[in-house]
Design an enzyme around this catalytic site. Structure first.
Site, PDB file in Angstrom:
ATOM      1  N   SER A  10      56.555  47.717  20.804  1.00  0.00           N
ATOM      2  CA  SER A  10      56.228  49.145  20.758  1.00  0.00           C
ATOM      3  C   SER A  10      55.675  49.494  19.389  1.00  0.00           C
ATOM      4  O   SER A  10      55.832  48.747  18.423  1.00  0.00           O
ATOM      5  CB  SER A  10      57.476  49.999  21.056  1.00  0.00           C
ATOM      6  N   ASP A 215      54.797  43.800   8.570  1.00  0.00           N
ATOM      7  CA  ASP A 215      55.962  44.663   8.744  1.00  0.00           C
ATOM      8  C   ASP A 215      57.190  44.147   8.000  1.00  0.00           C
ATOM      9  O   ASP A 215      57.988  44.938   7.473  1.00  0.00           O
ATOM     10  CB  ASP A 215      56.273  44.899  10.223  1.00  0.00           C
ATOM     11  N   THR A 216      57.341  42.819   7.900  1.00  0.00           N
ATOM     12  CA  THR A 216      58.491  42.299   7.163  1.00  0.00           C
ATOM     13  C   THR A 216      58.369  42.598   5.674  1.00  0.00           C
ATOM     14  O   THR A 216      59.377  42.839   4.997  1.00  0.00           O
ATOM     15  CB  THR A 216      58.644  40.788   7.389  1.00  0.00           C
ATOM     16  N   THR A 237      62.635  41.712  17.340  1.00  0.00           N
ATOM     17  CA  THR A 237      62.177  40.665  18.245  1.00  0.00           C
ATOM     18  C   THR A 237      62.392  39.289  17.609  1.00  0.00           C
ATOM     19  O   THR A 237      62.822  38.337  18.257  1.00  0.00           O
ATOM     20  CB  THR A 237      60.693  40.864  18.573  1.00  0.00           C
TER      21      THR A 237
END
Length: 456
Positions: A10, A215-216, A237
């Site tokens: 998402s 994103d990490t 995830t």
């Protein structure tokens, strides 16, 4: 600021307000990220994701900045006119199933510091059929930023996931690009987090800022750590388990352990290992549409540990009937086969906790960077059973939260770029500690020897 954070399942847009002593966020919009299979190939629906970003940012109201972060390794290809050559291929597509760690030479790890994963960008490009028509390669967040601003480039933290970057020099590695057959200009100019990319005409001229676009990388900025002796688990995830360093670890032992050296904000290195993560649980829940996540986790917490599998077994990578694959893995390894849904959940969570211990222990031993505490951020911070079992397995306190560490890190880098904040990562993290709630989990058996350099 608005943080557009795109995950594998998402996307969402979160508005953040930042100032001295102030850091607050509010979700404006959430939208599904549904892959599409066409002609036997699994694609991302990138135009739908772009629409989700536009809708969310518009809902956020008047803004001083927008930043985009997303998952790594996947990319779009542009032709000479700047048009996209088809939807980006999903990293879970089977086109890289035959990838091998030694395909591009024995020096690949020594140059890039990136762990072998069959879907790394370098392996995807080896299977790419559109290269002859391609003029530029843009990673997913860079592609969306290009559509917003017209600015072509590759932010360093996302570029480091390609396995085409020289991790020491922090530049592209031309020799590796040549081995894949890439045209010299296919890889765009690199840029640092905190670069103002331009203004978005479709968003009333709002500035778009390069953040930790992987994103990490943004999530690690949002870890509320005090000092340097911490490990992090960015848990969603995937579980990205590691430590923050100032230099890469490029030893043969590190390569064999399949640890990666991805670049972080402010010249840091994210020394980590990918663990399959909550993907296993999410796929089980998809197979059980009538199940309630909270109820299953509560039931699992009341059960004893019985079975432990290897969550990183490649059999778990594709979508499909996950409960059956968990049961088959137990049979193959002589473990008790889960008889109920709750037993399957308990098996998964116990397995993830043990995988977290192995990864933290290996990160400490391989890097020489000892830790006193483990920070769990992301969606997994809500999973009380997983957090407690991780503390028990590692023999160290676990501090869970913030859940929205990625959005917070995104917003903080924007705010510093715009002059609303000053300071280094320690200052940014101090603001997170002061403003965001967390939960502390102590290991159940204080006598257990914790992971650390003493294990060496």
């Amino acid at each position: 600021m608005a943080a557009a954070d795109l995950g594998a399942a998402s996307g969402r847009v979160i508005a953040g307000r930042v100032g001295p002593g102030e850091l607050s966020i509010e979700e404006c919009h959430r939208f599904a990220n549904r892959p599409v299979r066409v002609g036997g190939t699994l694609h991302w629906d990138i135009l739908d994701l772009y629409r989700g970003v536009l809708d969310g940012v518009r809902r956020a109201g008047e803004l001083d900045g927008v930043g985009i972060d997303a998952w790594g390794v996947d990319y779009g290809l542009l032709d000479a006119d700047g048009a996209l050559l088809g939807n980006p291929v999903h990293y879970r597509d089977g086109r890289t199933a035959d990838a091998s760690a030694d395909r591009f030479g024995p020096d690949l790890y020594a140059v890039t510091g990136i762990q072998f994963l069959p879907f790394n960008t370098i392996h995807q490009l080896a299977a790419e059929r559109r290269l002859e028509r391609a003029h530029r390669l843009l990673m997913i967040p860079d592609l969306l930023a290009y559509w917003l601003t017209g600015s072509v480039g590759a932010e360093l933290t996302i570029a480091s996931t390609t396995q085409l970057l020289d991790v020491r020099a922090r530049t592209w590695a031309p020799s590796l690009a040549a081995r894949v057959g890439l045209a010299p200009d296919l890889l765009p100019p690199l840029r640092d987090p905190g670069t103002v990319l331009g203004t978005a005409a479709d968003l009333d001229g709002t500035p778009v800022i390069a953040v930790g676009s992987h994103d990490t990388a943004s999530a690690v900025v949002g870890v509320p750590a005090e000092g340097e002796r911490f490990a992090y688990i960015s848990c969603g995830t995937w579980s990205l388990v590691g430590v923050e360093l100032t230099e890469p670890v490029l030893t043969e032992e590190s390569r064999r352990a399949n640890f990666t050296n991805e670049l972080g904000v402010d010249g840091t290195v994210r020394y980590l290992r990918n663990v399959m993560g909550l993907w296993l649980l999410e796929e089980c829940l998809r197979a059980w549409p009538d199940a309630d996540r909270g109820t299953l986790l509560a039931e699992a917490a009341g059960l004893p540990a019985r079975s432990v599998i290897d969550p990183d077994d490649p059999v778990f990578l594709p979508p499909g009937d996950m409960p059956a694959r968990v049961a088959d893995a137990c049979r193959r390894t002589g473990q008790p086969v889960p008889a109920t849904r709750a037993e399957t959940v308990r098996c998964i969570v116990d397995s993830l906790a043990q995988a977290h211990r192995r990864a933290v222990s290996a990160a400490v031993q391989l890097s020489g960077h000892d830790v006193d505490v483990i920070h769990v951020v992301g969606g997994g911070a809500r999973n009380t059973l997983l957090c407690q079992l991780t503390a028990d397995a590692c023999g160290l306190p676990v501090i869970a939260g913030p859940v929205e560490a990625t959005a917070l890190g995104n917003v903080l880098v924007q705010a510093r770029t715009l002059g609303a904040l000053d300071g280094d990562l320690a200052a940014l993290r101090a603001l997170v500690r002061a403003t965001q709630p967390t939960t502390r989990y102590e290991p159940a058996d204080q006598r257990r020897h914790p992971v650390g350099l003493a294990e060496m």
